[in-house]
Design an enzyme around this catalytic site. Structure first.
Site, short mmCIF file in Angstrom:
data_model
loop_
_atom_site.label_atom_id
_atom_site.label_comp_id
_atom_site.label_asym_id
_atom_site.label_seq_id
_atom_site.Cartn_x
_atom_site.Cartn_y
_atom_site.Cartn_z
N LYS A 181 0.91 -1.18 0.02
CA LYS A 181 -0.06 0.11 0.05
C LYS A 181 0.73 1.30 0.04
CE LYS A 181 -4.28 -1.27 2.20
NZ LYS A 181 -4.98 -1.50 3.23
N PHE A 182 0.38 2.37 -0.61
CA PHE A 182 0.81 3.60 -0.86
C PHE A 182 2.32 3.53 -1.33
CE2 PHE A 182 -1.99 3.56 3.14
CZ PHE A 182 -3.12 4.30 2.38
N ARG A 183 2.66 2.66 -2.16
CA ARG A 183 4.14 2.44 -2.82
C ARG A 183 4.95 2.28 -1.70
NH1 ARG A 183 3.18 2.11 -8.00
NH2 ARG A 183 1.18 2.87 -8.46
N LEU A 184 4.66 1.73 -0.65
CA LEU A 184 5.65 1.36 0.34
C LEU A 184 5.99 -0.19 0.22
CD1 LEU A 184 4.40 3.43 3.23
CD2 LEU A 184 6.11 3.93 1.82
N HIS A 185 6.55 -0.31 -1.02
CA HIS A 185 6.55 -1.91 -1.34
C HIS A 185 7.71 -2.49 -0.55
CE1 HIS A 185 4.28 0.00 -4.56
NE2 HIS A 185 5.54 0.84 -5.13
#
Ligand SMILES: Cc1cc2nc3c(=O)[nH]c(=O)nc-3n(C[C@H](O)[C@H](O)[C@H](O)COP(=O)(O)O)c2cc1C
Length: 206
Positions: A181-185
């Site tokens: 989520k939220f590009r917090l890969h």
């Protein structure tokens, strides 16, 4: 995105990259629309200019990642010249990426023969008929070449062309990336100093 139903959930605890890659490829085989083994292959030419195109992964194990091609093609010449390459898998259905790079070796004749023999007749003829990556004056020239080789090998076996074989990328690093989520890969990179050395694992900022 949920991992429910996938063979590999929390991959960040894995200590070895090949088994993890196998699990992810298995997941992709179940979920991708087609060609889960399709992979972008990057090479570099003699001037250091990069080049990239898709190939199909045809084998992998602890020795490395294998694909087959025409050694006289652009990619073939670039690999034979520079002895290095990189790959990037992207499985859209899973929101996962695997990238790897390293030195390249040529597979054994026995390995190439075995894979070549498993290909459909038309593909074996095609390996002879296509001067891959060189200019083609028209579609008819290709069809004529296919017809000529079909006639030549009408009886008996179609031998593997001497210019057609496999390359194995022996990875010095393999990175696994999974969408969060939220590009917090999640990103985990396995690295090793030598082709047979122990893997170390580094978690990276996304
Ligand atoms: C999904 C896909 C898979 C491909 N698989 C291969 C392959 O396994 N081997 C190959 O030589 N070319 C394959 N190609 C064609 C290459 O992308 C490329 O057009 C061709 O090999 C010539 O590349 P080069 O001029 O850089 O050598 C594939 C193309 C696509 C789109």
């Amino acid at each position: 995105m949920s991992d429910i139903g996938l063979t590999s959930g929390d991959f960040t605890e894995e200590s070895e990259p090949f088994a993890l890659f196998g699990a992810w490829l298995q997941d992709a085989q179940a979920s991708e629309l087609n060609d889960p083994n399709a992979v972008a292959l990057a090479t570099v030419d003699a001037d250091g200019l990069p080049n990239v195109r898709m190939v199909l992964l045809k084998g992998f194990d602890s020795r490395g990642f294998v694909f087959y091609t025409n050694f006289e093609s652009q990619k073939g010449q670039e690999i034979l010249g520079q002895n290095k390459a990189a790959m990037c898998f992207h499985w859209k259905s899973l929101r996962r990426q695997v990238r790897l790079r390293g030195a390249v070796e040529i597979v054994s004749d026995a390995e190439a023969d075995e894979y070549y023999a498993s290909r459909p007749l038309g593909s074996r003829i095609g390996a002879w008929a296509s001067k891959q990556s060189r200019p083609l004056e028209g579609r008819f020239a290709l069809e004529k070449s296919v017809a000529e080789y079909t006639a030549r090998y009408a009886l008996g076996n179609v031998p593997r062309p001497p210019h057609w074989s496999g390359f194995r990328i022996v990875p010095q690093s393999i990175e696994f990336w999974h969408d969060r989520k939220f590009r917090l890969h999640d990103r985990i990179e396995f690295r090793r100093e030598t082709s047979t050395g122990a893997w170390s694992k580094v978690r990276m900022y996304p």
